[in-house]
Design an enzyme around this catalytic site. Sequence first.
Site, mmCIF file in Angstrom:
data_model
loop_
_atom_site.group_PDB
_atom_site.id
_atom_site.type_symbol
_atom_site.label_atom_id
_atom_site.label_comp_id
_atom_site.label_asym_id
_atom_site.label_seq_id
_atom_site.Cartn_x
_atom_site.Cartn_y
_atom_site.Cartn_z
ATOM 1 N N LYS A 95 19.012 85.886 62.464
ATOM 2 C CA LYS A 95 18.212 85.692 63.409
ATOM 3 C C LYS A 95 17.025 86.584 63.556
ATOM 4 O O LYS A 95 15.804 86.222 63.974
ATOM 5 C CB LYS A 95 19.113 85.582 64.796
ATOM 6 C CG LYS A 95 20.051 84.414 65.166
ATOM 7 C CD LYS A 95 20.162 84.429 66.587
ATOM 8 C CE LYS A 95 20.991 83.149 66.743
ATOM 9 N NZ LYS A 95 22.465 83.379 66.145
ATOM 10 N N GLU A 117 15.611 81.922 75.774
ATOM 11 C CA GLU A 117 17.166 81.620 76.378
ATOM 12 C C GLU A 117 18.016 81.906 75.584
ATOM 13 O O GLU A 117 17.912 82.031 74.293
ATOM 14 C CB GLU A 117 17.267 79.941 76.780
ATOM 15 C CG GLU A 117 17.549 78.995 75.744
ATOM 16 C CD GLU A 117 16.591 78.895 74.608
ATOM 17 O OE1 GLU A 117 15.362 79.097 74.739
ATOM 18 O OE2 GLU A 117 17.202 78.753 73.468
ATOM 19 N N SER A 380 25.593 84.626 57.132
ATOM 20 C CA SER A 380 24.539 84.281 58.461
ATOM 21 C C SER A 380 24.726 85.752 58.938
ATOM 22 O O SER A 380 23.666 86.346 59.742
ATOM 23 C CB SER A 380 24.812 83.330 58.984
ATOM 24 O OG SER A 380 25.835 83.111 59.771
#
Length: 404
Positions: A95, A117, A380
Amino acid sequence: MSMVQVSEKGIFGAGETEFGGSYVSEELQQALDKLDAAFTHYRDDEAFEREFHYYLREYVGRPNPLYFAERLTRELGGAKIYLKREDLNHTGAHKINNTVGQVLLAKRMNAKRIIAETGAGQHGVATATVCAMFNIPCTIYMGEVDTKRQALNVFRMRMLGAEVIAAKSGNRTLKEAVDEALMDYAANYEDTFYLLGSAVGPHPYPLMVRHFQSVIGREAKAQCLEKEGRLPDLITACVGGGSNAIGLFYPFVDDEGVRIVGVEPAGKGLDSGVHAAPLCTGKPDIIHGFKCYVMEDAENCHSIAAGLDYPGVGPEHSYYKAIGRADYVPVGDEEALQAFLHLSKTEGIIPALESSHAVAYAMQAAPRMSPDQIIIVSLSGRGDKDVAQVYDMLRAREGELQEA
Ligand SMILES: *Cc1c(COP(=O)(O)O)cnc(C)c1O
């Protein structure tokens, strides 16, 4: 010419295979047009590109390894399995690639504050991290129920200097957090940047997130060519919104010999309805301002991995499915849990529960392939965040066994 057909307005394909676009209020469209103009300008700007790669190297720790999982490969007795180690990035997942890119764009646009959010809190933490580093005020919207379930992540965000606002309407989860963040954005877009965490949402977000996450696939491709002298036969990644997957897939999309498989969370099973697998079971529809495959029963959306728990999916994955460029397969909670435990034991790598879905699929695929073939799996994120959850699940099972 690339096989990926996408218009200037972010519409992939046409007719039956049309996905993406922008279906929002007029105020929001103004904000998105301004964002699109800035992104279109800076994506080709050399100084911007140089700064992005500076922070990827010095702050995120890239390039991360393409690691040959030798013991796992030997044990399965088929294709060679390589892991793209996004788990080794600063903050422990992919991310951060996207949050660094978007915060740099926000600075170029002279934004005074950043909003985002978050559901389980992972994107909120990645956003709060880069806002701390670039000294930009940050507001994170989170459903009130989620703030209680993920109290430690709320504390992390506050430690990093972010303001966390609990959304108290409706079910008080991710959807309400999105609604409140969008209201804030529509009212304040002149000086506010909305930092979106996955390859979803209205144009230009899916293309922008793909742009920043494509570093995964570009590195993996160069590393595979260096180590093996050729391209992989199969690449695979888990798909929530689809950002780590599109980041790995996109640089390979025009390489016809490379098979692409996205792994969706089948939760308690596709037939149970309790899953988060819109590409495996859903229909094209509009959700959160864009067109994609959407789950029939979004109320039942569930995965063992909180980061995969989304009833829609990125428009580009919807398009790849429609034109047959990628396959999307289901892996359930139990298989993901077993892969989580297995990779930990065989390679000394504890994967995120999200990533464990892709590991589980690779473990199924490898034995059906030959030893001279190559699989690349997007790892990931790391699983430290999931250890307490797995501990509770296994303890509850021991309890069941003892009672039985
Ligand atoms: C958030 C998250 C995902 C899912 O997001 P995508 O946008 O589908 O990549 C996957 N893995 C990890 C470790 C995550 O934190």
